[in-house]
Design an enzyme around this catalytic site. Structure first.
Site, PDB file in Angstrom:
ATOM      1  N   GLU A 177      -2.201  -8.520   3.948  1.00  0.00           N
ATOM      2  CA  GLU A 177      -2.529  -9.002   5.292  1.00  0.00           C
ATOM      3  C   GLU A 177      -4.026  -9.120   5.549  1.00  0.00           C
ATOM      4  O   GLU A 177      -4.442  -9.790   6.486  1.00  0.00           O
ATOM      5  CB  GLU A 177      -1.872  -8.108   6.356  1.00  0.00           C
ATOM      6  CG  GLU A 177      -2.427  -6.714   6.482  1.00  0.00           C
ATOM      7  CD  GLU A 177      -1.939  -5.707   5.447  1.00  0.00           C
ATOM      8  OE1 GLU A 177      -2.351  -4.546   5.552  1.00  0.00           O
ATOM      9  OE2 GLU A 177      -1.159  -6.084   4.549  1.00  0.00           O
ATOM     10  N   CYS A 186       0.834  -1.204   0.000  1.00  0.00           N
ATOM     11  CA  CYS A 186       0.000   0.000   0.000  1.00  0.00           C
ATOM     12  C   CYS A 186       0.872   1.259   0.000  1.00  0.00           C
ATOM     13  O   CYS A 186       1.617   1.496  -0.936  1.00  0.00           O
ATOM     14  CB  CYS A 186      -1.007  -0.025   1.134  1.00  0.00           C
ATOM     15  SG  CYS A 186      -2.358   1.153   0.848  1.00  0.00           S
ATOM     16  N   HIS A 213      -3.620  -4.782   0.196  1.00  0.00           N
ATOM     17  CA  HIS A 213      -3.206  -5.212   1.535  1.00  0.00           C
ATOM     18  C   HIS A 213      -3.151  -6.736   1.585  1.00  0.00           C
ATOM     19  O   HIS A 213      -4.179  -7.391   1.718  1.00  0.00           O
ATOM     20  CB  HIS A 213      -4.187  -4.681   2.584  1.00  0.00           C
ATOM     21  CG  HIS A 213      -4.111  -3.205   2.761  1.00  0.00           C
ATOM     22  ND1 HIS A 213      -3.158  -2.606   3.557  1.00  0.00           N
ATOM     23  CD2 HIS A 213      -4.828  -2.205   2.220  1.00  0.00           C
ATOM     24  CE1 HIS A 213      -3.319  -1.303   3.510  1.00  0.00           C
ATOM     25  NE2 HIS A 213      -4.320  -1.027   2.702  1.00  0.00           N
TER      26      HIS A 213
END
Length: 194
Positions: A178, A77, A176
């Site tokens: 994650e 990001c 992202h």
């Protein structure tokens, strides 16, 4: 294996830590130059605003450390955007690992920021090994890197843009990893196997 998550003035680090915990990977969260230089893998995540984040990196000297690293580095990001040359967000000079400018989406037909799940395609990096074309990832951003020779995955919102970049040992994702479910987790696992 020693994995470092770079500590700087950008949010969302807790999500990255949870993702690392889920895959059973140990890590150290630090802004210490020696710890970063001696890591086997470096993760450079980020949520926030480019100029504030770059100010913190400069204050700690990390704007010079990060581009000089020779081990695998993954930026996500804002981390990806700061690895580029310049961002239109507050006219910010970035680190220049990727010789690219980061631009703001310009659209009256689409909401900006681009928030939510979108598919990535034209996958051309070891990090996407085992991933299907058009897999969905989670995006939150108003700024993007254009398509370039560094592009190793694409996405389309307003226009086609770089979902992932790669140059030598530097890897980057606009989305992202994650919080992108099993597909994002696979990208993290592939990175840790490099």
């Amino acid at each position: 294996m020693k994995t470092v998550i770079i500590k700087y003035n950008a949010g969302n680090v807790q999500s990255v830590m949870y993702a690392m915990d889920r895959i059973g990977a140990s890590y150290l969260w630090t802004d210490d130059e020696q710890e970063i230089r001696t890591a086997d893998k470096v993760i450079f995540p980020g949520v926030g605003e480019a100029s504030t984040a770059m100010s913190y990196l400069r204050e700690k000297g990390l704007d010079k450390v990060i581009p000089s690293l020779t081990q695998p580095v993954l930026g996500t990001c804002v981390g990806m955007q700061l690895m580029c040359r310049h961002s239109e967000e507050n006219n910010t000079t970035c680190m220049g690992i990727f010789d690219l400018d980061v631009k703001r989406f310009d659209s009256t037909n689409f909401k900006v920021p681009h928030v939510g799940w979108n598919n990535i395609y034209n996958l051309k990096t070891d990090l996407t090994q085992g991933l299907r074309e058009n897999s969905y990832m989670y995006f939150v951003h108003s700024y993007f890197a254009e398509l370039s020779p560094y592009t190793v995955a694409e996405c389309n919102y307003v226009q086609p843009f770089s979902a992932m970049l790669q140059k030598d040992n530097f890897y980057a994702a606009q989305f992202h990893t994650e919080i992108s479910g099993k597909e994002g987790q696979l990208i993290l696992e592939n990175f840790l196997k490099l």
